[in-house]
Design a protein around this motif. Sequence first.
Motif, PDB file in Angstrom:
ATOM      1  N   PHE A  80       2.624  -6.588  32.439  1.00 31.62           N
ATOM      2  CA  PHE A  80       2.255  -8.000  32.377  1.00 31.62           C
ATOM      3  C   PHE A  80       3.437  -8.852  31.913  1.00 31.62           C
ATOM      4  O   PHE A  80       3.729  -9.901  32.481  1.00 31.62           O
ATOM      5  N   ILE A  81       4.136  -8.358  30.901  1.00 28.61           N
ATOM      6  CA  ILE A  81       5.258  -9.120  30.350  1.00 28.61           C
ATOM      7  C   ILE A  81       6.334  -9.337  31.412  1.00 28.61           C
ATOM      8  O   ILE A  81       6.792 -10.459  31.638  1.00 28.61           O
ATOM      9  N   LEU A  82       6.715  -8.264  32.091  1.00 35.58           N
ATOM     10  CA  LEU A  82       7.798  -8.382  33.068  1.00 35.58           C
ATOM     11  C   LEU A  82       7.414  -9.315  34.210  1.00 35.58           C
ATOM     12  O   LEU A  82       8.246 -10.035  34.752  1.00 35.58           O
ATOM     13  N   HIS A  83       6.129  -9.294  34.546  1.00 34.96           N
ATOM     14  CA  HIS A  83       5.654 -10.200  35.586  1.00 34.96           C
ATOM     15  C   HIS A  83       5.762 -11.644  35.108  1.00 34.96           C
ATOM     16  O   HIS A  83       6.225 -12.519  35.841  1.00 34.96           O
ATOM     17  N   ARG A  84       5.364 -11.870  33.865  1.00 34.09           N
ATOM     18  CA  ARG A  84       5.326 -13.232  33.354  1.00 34.09           C
ATOM     19  C   ARG A  84       6.701 -13.791  33.018  1.00 34.09           C
ATOM     20  O   ARG A  84       6.921 -15.003  33.112  1.00 34.09           O
ATOM     21  N   ILE A  85       7.632 -12.955  32.571  1.00 30.94           N
ATOM     22  CA  ILE A  85       8.954 -13.505  32.258  1.00 30.94           C
ATOM     23  C   ILE A  85       9.868 -13.463  33.480  1.00 30.94           C
ATOM     24  O   ILE A  85      11.063 -13.652  33.389  1.00 30.94           O
ATOM     25  N   ARG A  86       9.248 -13.239  34.614  1.00 33.67           N
ATOM     26  CA  ARG A  86       9.962 -13.322  35.882  1.00 33.67           C
ATOM     27  C   ARG A  86      11.166 -12.394  35.933  1.00 33.67           C
ATOM     28  O   ARG A  86      12.263 -12.808  36.349  1.00 33.67           O
ATOM     29  N   LEU A 125       6.998 -27.284  38.269  1.00 30.16           N
ATOM     30  CA  LEU A 125       7.100 -25.834  38.125  1.00 30.16           C
ATOM     31  C   LEU A 125       7.467 -25.202  39.466  1.00 30.16           C
ATOM     32  O   LEU A 125       7.034 -25.686  40.510  1.00 30.16           O
ATOM     33  N   PRO A 126       8.231 -24.133  39.437  1.00 26.82           N
ATOM     34  CA  PRO A 126       8.526 -23.446  40.703  1.00 26.82           C
ATOM     35  C   PRO A 126       7.285 -22.694  41.178  1.00 26.82           C
ATOM     36  O   PRO A 126       6.583 -22.089  40.373  1.00 26.82           O
ATOM     37  N   LEU A 127       7.034 -22.731  42.463  1.00 33.65           N
ATOM     38  CA  LEU A 127       5.842 -22.054  42.995  1.00 33.65           C
ATOM     39  C   LEU A 127       6.195 -20.588  43.261  1.00 33.65           C
ATOM     40  O   LEU A 127       6.353 -20.175  44.395  1.00 33.65           O
ATOM     41  N   ASP A 128       6.323 -19.809  42.203  1.00 31.34           N
ATOM     42  CA  ASP A 128       6.585 -18.391  42.409  1.00 31.34           C
ATOM     43  C   ASP A 128       5.263 -17.636  42.444  1.00 31.34           C
ATOM     44  O   ASP A 128       4.187 -18.248  42.373  1.00 31.34           O
ATOM     45  N   VAL A 129       5.331 -16.333  42.560  1.00 34.91           N
ATOM     46  CA  VAL A 129       4.102 -15.569  42.760  1.00 34.91           C
ATOM     47  C   VAL A 129       3.124 -15.694  41.580  1.00 34.91           C
ATOM     48  O   VAL A 129       1.933 -15.898  41.790  1.00 34.91           O
ATOM     49  N   PRO A 130       3.604 -15.589  40.323  1.00 40.69           N
ATOM     50  CA  PRO A 130       2.633 -15.747  39.232  1.00 40.69           C
ATOM     51  C   PRO A 130       1.911 -17.089  39.262  1.00 40.69           C
ATOM     52  O   PRO A 130       0.697 -17.149  39.051  1.00 40.69           O
ATOM     53  N   LEU A 131       2.643 -18.148  39.567  1.00 42.81           N
ATOM     54  CA  LEU A 131       2.009 -19.463  39.574  1.00 42.81           C
ATOM     55  C   LEU A 131       1.073 -19.607  40.769  1.00 42.81           C
ATOM     56  O   LEU A 131      -0.025 -20.156  40.645  1.00 42.81           O
TER      57      LEU A 131
END
Lengths: 525, 655
Positions: free
Chosen positions: A173-179, B190-196
């Motif tokens: 989760f962390i690695l996903h969130r901190i891009r 915000l950049p529209l990346d996959v998480p967003l």
Amino acid sequence: MNQKSQHNTMAPDSSIVSPFLKPGTVTKPHGLAIVQLSRDNLVPVYLQDTKGAHDGYAEGAVVNTRYGSFPHSTLIGVPWGSQIRASNVDTGSRGRKRKRNIGDEGGNEDAEDGAGAKQANKEEVEGNDEQVLPKKATTASSGFVHVLPPTPELWTASLPHRTQVVYTPDYSFILHRIRARPGTRLIEAGAGSGSFTHASVRACYNGYPLSDTDRKGKVFSFEYHEQRFQKMKVELSSHGLDGLVHLTHRDVYKDGFNVNGVSPEAEAIFLDLPAPWEALPHLSRSRPASKQSLGTEENPWVSPLNPRKSAHLCTFSPCIEQVTKTVSAMRRLGWVNIEMVEICNRRIQVFRDRVGLNLPVERGANLTPANVMEAVARQAEIEERFKEHARSGPSTGEMEIDEDVEADTKDGEAIRAAAAAAGYKVWKEGKLITKGEAEVKTHTSYLVFAVLPREWSEKEEAAASARWPCGGEEKVIGALNKEARRREKQKVHEGQKKKGAKKSMEGAAIAALDVPCKPDGVRAS
Amino acid sequence: MYSVVQPNGWVALRLPSDTTKVLQVIPNTTISLGKYGSFPSNLIIHRPFHLTYELEDKREDESYCRLRVVPPSELYADVIAEEDEAQGCTTPGDQSDKILSATDGVEFSLVDDDGKVIAKSNRETIDDNARQTLTMEEIEELKREGTGAGKDIIAKLLLSHTALDQKTSFSLAKYKLLKTRKYIRRFQVLPLDVPLLGKWMLEEKDAMRVMEMRDEMIGLVGCWANVHYAGEDVTLDELNASRRGATNEEVTDEDRLKGLEEEVKPIDGRWLVIDDTSGFLVGAMAERMGILYQEEEEIKEQPTEQAVQASSEIKAENDTSNEIDQTKPKEQTAEQAVQVSSELEAENDTSNDIDQTKPELRKLALPKKLQPRSHDFQIPYSQTNTITLLHAASQPNLSFLTYYGFDVQNPNHPPHPLINHLLPLTWLQLLHPEKDSAYTTPPPHLPQEKLTAMKTNRRGGYHRKRRRYARVRHIVDSARAGNFSGLAVASTMEPISILQHTLPLLAGGAPIAIYSPSIEPLSELADCFSVARRSAWMSPETAPPETIGKTAAELERWEGNDDFPLNPTLLLNVMIQTSRARRWQVLPQRTHPVMTDRGGSEGYVFTAFRARPAEGRVEARGKHTAKRRKVGEKSADASAAGTPAPTEARVGGHS
């Protein structure tokens, strides 16, 4: 990605690339393999192709487990995922002089491998004099393991030294969130046992740097604890991660995150520290007020962050007090989008629930009534028998009752045996149900996420606004209120009247109106 | 990912109401934020992400609102003041003078009973029933002429609230926040990346389209499937260069097609994906593999000086290029429609999206990447770091990838990293390629003189058909050859049926991660690999009769029956898990988990590793073997004679 064809020839071949990133198709000598005994019983093994008897074993280096003994020679050169049979290894007569407890094979696998790896060189030197080939392993009648390629997940599950471990549910989760993505420069403070390090290397990896100036994704790891630092260093080398991780032994509260005075140019940061707020001022864009002492005229303060990108940060703290302090510091240091979450991960067991009076006797079956009908039938039957017994007269005594009961159980067994013969398939019977595993990790740590935007100077703003001047807007995108929509339409109509030829205008305007609201509505349906 | 907002790129604007507006930043347009006002798009182009802007009042001589960057100190002024106060740093002053803040995700709910009054109304109570003394008309009036980015109106509303002095500090803060969210004219880019994209889809748009897949799940699937960058691109030509030497100019079609078959030599770094989330999973994987975003154009150095000198000139230029944009799509789609056969149903909607980004993209990467192909049968795909996508419809649904400038249906695609790393094929092509016309119809072949006599677009069609044939051949053949390094699934189809056909294609030790919004399909799947089933499979009495005597390689491709839908020895470490991030509010004196969050499906992930069972019967060692050992001794011994099972045989057996 900037693949240039000439790189292919220069790129390090697969033997140099870490087995975590490119394991190849078969196990190789001197490589790391994860030996799986059972689901949660994983043993990391550095495979050795010993030239002679090793550590008292005629077969060379051996992995001893509770499921049998496995000479390394049987583990080398097989495709990943292979099931390996145990071998007949003489574990009884070897090395009596040594203190090792032979009976305790299952318990000391970890120690075995650690020690085995270290002793390998010594042993080889000693063994070379004899020049004896290792005995060929003979297969045992039972016992097996599987050999798996190393991944950060398996490594985390099999970590030899259990200090603080960031487990997969958290780090994924962390690695996903901190891009953290290929090419990302990542700072990790508190390397700990290295679980996060391995996962973040995989996330940031976009090739090994070919030279010092070659900028690739990289992990800058900092560890305060001397022994852990040394251990990590050895581990990273043996995993082929030297070019991808820069490990530094340092107190980051005091000395910050630059490496030899050079900025890592990080855009992702993970802080697994007891006091993240002490380290945060170092992670500023410009010299923080609290650190005026750092940096002088001739030695200016250098930010460890990538000046061109937003920096994503995550801190990992077990206590709420730490979170409060961290968040407060973040607000004062200009971090935005601050969010705190906690990951609750549950593993789920799947099994078959077999309940019923008429089931064959086997492990796992619950021989109680499956429903009210069964219970009632059973009770009625017993009742009936008592009545019969009463009718036949009191003279017969207790013996007969016992016989009756015995007969009953015998009947039941006969029924069950018949059921088994008639194709009772234990793996298909019963209701398929799920429930949480017996032990649940209810709290690992609180994760605080935040973003620090890049600095934007007036000069840059002036350049951008000169490149993109305003005032010439033609249409409106985004949400439109009624009035704006009407105005837009009017404008389009006017335009049409004025220049009949400019038909394309309307189409474009309508497209523009539709685009933001429904970017792919048509295809979705 | 880009460091600044790209012209014609997609961004997300976060509004004070916590809603997200996703739009394409087209230059020279006005972006409207509804009730929060509007501003020229040019004001955010080539500016950094994550900045919070405030819409300034219109200047007298200008027709648009300028933007002001709100410094974080201002965003958090309230909280910081509160903290300072608690520490006794400052004397409690009149807080209503302080700048208003819209801290993100804040939720006030704890009410301090002895909370002191920190702001007072300077008006006398007029009417006890009407707490807000401003009438609707007055508020509307304020909204119209409101200044100070809405701060005015908020301050007036607060001061006109009759019961303000009765509010505790926390409920006052809550009231203020409520009004702030409604009126403050701010937004964040915000950049529209996959998480967003995922968050936006899940919370605001259509959660079903991404199968309610939350960040936690995406992270787990990506990690457990071990998806990562797998190395520099390798093309077939490079692979074969050493083997065949220089390519001969006079090679016939037959030779090349034959070569194509020989060329299928799978190497690692290939992932197999089944995606029913309109491309969301593919996007997330591509992001992890570094093939989702285009390389950033170096805007900084070259245009700036020029631009400063002659901004008006450039503006004119922009105008004309805009016109070109607008005319181009129509021409092109028309052209395509003529040229391209049924394969390419150009959808106006999407091609419009793409075309608007096209001019910029073209400039970006043309010279570097696009080397002309030497012949029609040259395979454009990389041999590593690829995603092979199995889809159930005739075309894959990858509509989310349009946000990243990729349209799988566009035949003349501008350069994009996904073009030569994404290999789509249908289930039919995988299982029965002989029934697929694209695979079986041989490519047209015309002599050179006829070809030169053709019209340009017909000639284009001819080459396109030939290229397509080679492409399909390569995708299907390499997929059927297997040896994939991982499998990721987010599908509405039964996972058992998926694994029946994909398990044999995975390399030994390859990880599997299957996402499902509900647990039942996954528990059924896990049950196929239960201990009971595995031991039944191993024991000669209960093993399916048709499997007896088959080699491990044959059993890998065994089609399954009712008792054993899948070969239960093919997976290791079977595990189902679920994960949930619980959000907290962090504020001085009132830190607690948020009160409500999205419901719906929890989401589950099934993970496992592909095993390669040893040849013959393998006895387990442990508690329950004692009884059975006598029965199985002979067979175990027999199969153990040449063990460990010869590796060559096993390698070869996996075809």
